[in-house]
Design an enzyme around this catalytic site. Structure first.
Site, PDB file in Angstrom:
ATOM      1  N   GLU A 154      -5.247  -3.906   7.953  1.00  0.00           N
ATOM      2  CA  GLU A 154      -5.173  -4.674   9.092  1.00  0.00           C
ATOM      3  C   GLU A 154      -5.272  -3.602  10.276  1.00  0.00           C
ATOM      4  O   GLU A 154      -4.262  -2.764  10.471  1.00  0.00           O
ATOM      5  CB  GLU A 154      -3.777  -5.500   9.068  1.00  0.00           C
ATOM      6  CG  GLU A 154      -3.397  -6.101  10.312  1.00  0.00           C
ATOM      7  CD  GLU A 154      -2.579  -7.514  10.358  1.00  0.00           C
ATOM      8  OE1 GLU A 154      -1.776  -7.583   9.332  1.00  0.00           O
ATOM      9  OE2 GLU A 154      -2.201  -7.840  11.347  1.00  0.00           O
ATOM     10  N   LYS A 179       0.415 -10.589  -2.256  1.00  0.00           N
ATOM     11  CA  LYS A 179       0.203  -9.406  -1.155  1.00  0.00           C
ATOM     12  C   LYS A 179       1.617  -8.972  -0.574  1.00  0.00           C
ATOM     13  O   LYS A 179       2.591  -9.500  -0.281  1.00  0.00           O
ATOM     14  CB  LYS A 179      -0.560 -10.013  -0.120  1.00  0.00           C
ATOM     15  CG  LYS A 179      -0.821  -8.976   1.004  1.00  0.00           C
ATOM     16  CD  LYS A 179      -1.699  -9.231   2.024  1.00  0.00           C
ATOM     17  CE  LYS A 179      -1.472 -10.310   3.067  1.00  0.00           C
ATOM     18  NZ  LYS A 179      -0.429  -9.707   3.957  1.00  0.00           N
ATOM     19  N   ASP A 207       1.819 -14.173   0.478  1.00  0.00           N
ATOM     20  CA  ASP A 207       2.535 -13.168   0.760  1.00  0.00           C
ATOM     21  C   ASP A 207       3.849 -13.117   0.390  1.00  0.00           C
ATOM     22  O   ASP A 207       4.495 -14.063   0.560  1.00  0.00           O
ATOM     23  CB  ASP A 207       2.433 -13.183   2.448  1.00  0.00           C
ATOM     24  CG  ASP A 207       1.948 -12.152   3.474  1.00  0.00           C
ATOM     25  OD1 ASP A 207       1.682 -11.040   2.726  1.00  0.00           O
ATOM     26  OD2 ASP A 207       1.539 -12.505   4.398  1.00  0.00           O
ATOM     27  N   GLU A 265       3.238  -5.847   1.960  1.00  0.00           N
ATOM     28  CA  GLU A 265       3.089  -4.731   2.873  1.00  0.00           C
ATOM     29  C   GLU A 265       3.846  -3.542   2.387  1.00  0.00           C
ATOM     30  O   GLU A 265       4.856  -3.987   1.617  1.00  0.00           O
ATOM     31  CB  GLU A 265       3.640  -5.153   4.386  1.00  0.00           C
ATOM     32  CG  GLU A 265       2.937  -6.499   5.051  1.00  0.00           C
ATOM     33  CD  GLU A 265       3.529  -6.624   6.317  1.00  0.00           C
ATOM     34  OE1 GLU A 265       4.103  -5.905   7.124  1.00  0.00           O
ATOM     35  OE2 GLU A 265       3.083  -7.718   6.777  1.00  0.00           O
ATOM     36  N   ASP A 309       2.422 -14.640   5.661  1.00  0.00           N
ATOM     37  CA  ASP A 309       3.848 -15.019   6.406  1.00  0.00           C
ATOM     38  C   ASP A 309       3.418 -15.137   7.945  1.00  0.00           C
ATOM     39  O   ASP A 309       4.357 -15.220   8.533  1.00  0.00           O
ATOM     40  CB  ASP A 309       4.727 -13.840   5.800  1.00  0.00           C
ATOM     41  CG  ASP A 309       4.403 -12.435   6.657  1.00  0.00           C
ATOM     42  OD1 ASP A 309       3.165 -12.282   7.101  1.00  0.00           O
ATOM     43  OD2 ASP A 309       4.960 -11.460   6.734  1.00  0.00           O
ATOM     44  N   SER A 310       2.159 -15.214   8.315  1.00  0.00           N
ATOM     45  CA  SER A 310       1.864 -15.318   9.780  1.00  0.00           C
ATOM     46  C   SER A 310       2.226 -16.671   9.886  1.00  0.00           C
ATOM     47  O   SER A 310       2.329 -17.510  10.959  1.00  0.00           O
ATOM     48  CB  SER A 310       0.241 -15.478   9.959  1.00  0.00           C
ATOM     49  OG  SER A 310      -0.325 -15.951   8.861  1.00  0.00           O
TER      50      SER A 310
HETATM   51  O1  KIV Z   1       0.234 -13.131   7.110  1.00  0.00           O
HETATM   52  C1  KIV Z   1      -1.160 -13.159   7.500  1.00  0.00           C
HETATM   53  O2  KIV Z   1      -1.640 -14.164   7.667  1.00  0.00           O
HETATM   54  C2  KIV Z   1      -1.687 -11.972   6.833  1.00  0.00           C
HETATM   55  C3  KIV Z   1      -3.168 -11.783   7.705  1.00  0.00           C
HETATM   56  C4  KIV Z   1      -3.100 -11.383   8.929  1.00  0.00           C
HETATM   57  C5  KIV Z   1      -4.124 -10.929   6.715  1.00  0.00           C
HETATM   58  O3  KIV Z   1      -1.167 -11.142   6.367  1.00  0.00           O
END
Ligand code: KIV
Length: 272
Positions: free
Chosen positions: A189, A120, A91, A122, A52-53
């Site tokens: 992280e 993934k 994500d 959080e 989600d970056s």
């Molecule tokens: O969203 C992302 O790119 C991430 C990385 C920083 C691991 O979660």
């Protein structure tokens, strides 16, 4: 110049576990489109994350919070089209995993539409039940501890997590519990390197680090940081792999080789 070493086999969870058991490091990177997905796989990157970056590096937002499931679906499909052997991880964006049922519905749809292998998410203890539910229905998960960018407003900024003794103990205990709940991978992280070393040694599942020191099983960075096209301040844990390299391909291959040889991260990229 660094020569790409393409992947020979399909990367699976058992494959990553075997690498951990053998003490071999693996390399992960974010990618958000077909062309870069192809390129990073050609360079030997084992795990590709549609993070989600993308909210920050593709869409230009200040945080990852505005990213939607549709955004992850769109970029996930594009990246999937470019991958043959690398593992595709997606994500789960802010607000998409607020209950086990919501997470199950959203993750199932995303996986069907993109053929991703892992999602993934959080979250701390609050995600134990969600990870358990997803595992029960056959969905592989990567739990994400340490700095949680989706909680930026609650935390009041981005900072290293797990520095105090009590916070470190909580992170270790949560990591063990997440593994027990069925998490297949853990991502750490921005945590002190010594804590990441301890958590990695304690767990059987592979641990991927970003700003978590050299002793985790795999490293991950945001592609834009590796290619030195990050806008604004460069994170301490990242490195410009383009420096001195004749091409993007050579820079990504250098990243992979430095991770595998234990040359990246060095002491300038870690937190204590
Ligand atoms: O969203 C992302 O790119 C991430 C990385 C920083 C691991 O979660």
């Amino acid at each position: 110049m660094y020569i790409p070493k393409p992947l020979e086999d399909k990367i699976t969870i058992p494959h990553l576990k075997k690498l951990k058991q053998q003490g071999e490091k693996f390399a992960s990177l974010t990618a958000y489109d077909y062309s870069f997905a192809r390129l990073v796989e050609e360079c030997g990157v084992e795990v590709v994350l549609v993070g989600d970056s993308l909210g920050m590096v593709i869409q230009g937002h200040d945080t990852t919070i505005p990213v939607t499931l549709d955004d992850i679906r769109y970029h996930g499909k594009a990246v999937a089209a470019g991958l043959e052997n690398a593992m595709l991880m997606l994500d789960m964006p802010f607000g998409s995993v607020n209950s086990p049922q919501q997470a199950l519905d959203n993750a199932s749809e995303l996986i069907k539409q993109t053929e991703a292998q892992v999602v993934k998410l959080e979250g701390w203890e609050s995600q134990l039940q969600t990870v358990e539910t997803l595992a029960h229905f056959g969905i592989a998960t990567c739990a994400h501890l340490g700095l949680q960018p989706q909680m930026v407003h609650k935390m009041g900024g981005y900072s290293v997590q797990g520095k105090a003794k009590s916070a470190a103990e909580r992170m270790l205990a949560t990591a063990v519990d997440l593994q027990g709940a069925g998490a297949d991978i853990l991502l750490l992280e921005c945590v002190p390197a010594s804590l990441a070393t301890k958590i990695t040694a304690e767990l059987e599942i592979p641990v991927i680090g970003i700003g978590a020191g050299p002793d985790v099983d795999g490293q991950i960075l945001v592609l834009q940081d590796v290619l030195n096209v990050t806008v604004g301040k460069k994170p301490k844990f990242s490195k410009n792999f383009m420096q001195g390299q004749p091409s993007i391909q050579s820079a990504i291959s250098r990243y992979v080789q430095e991770v595998k040889r234990g040359k990246f991260p060095d002491k300038t990229h870690i937190f204590s």
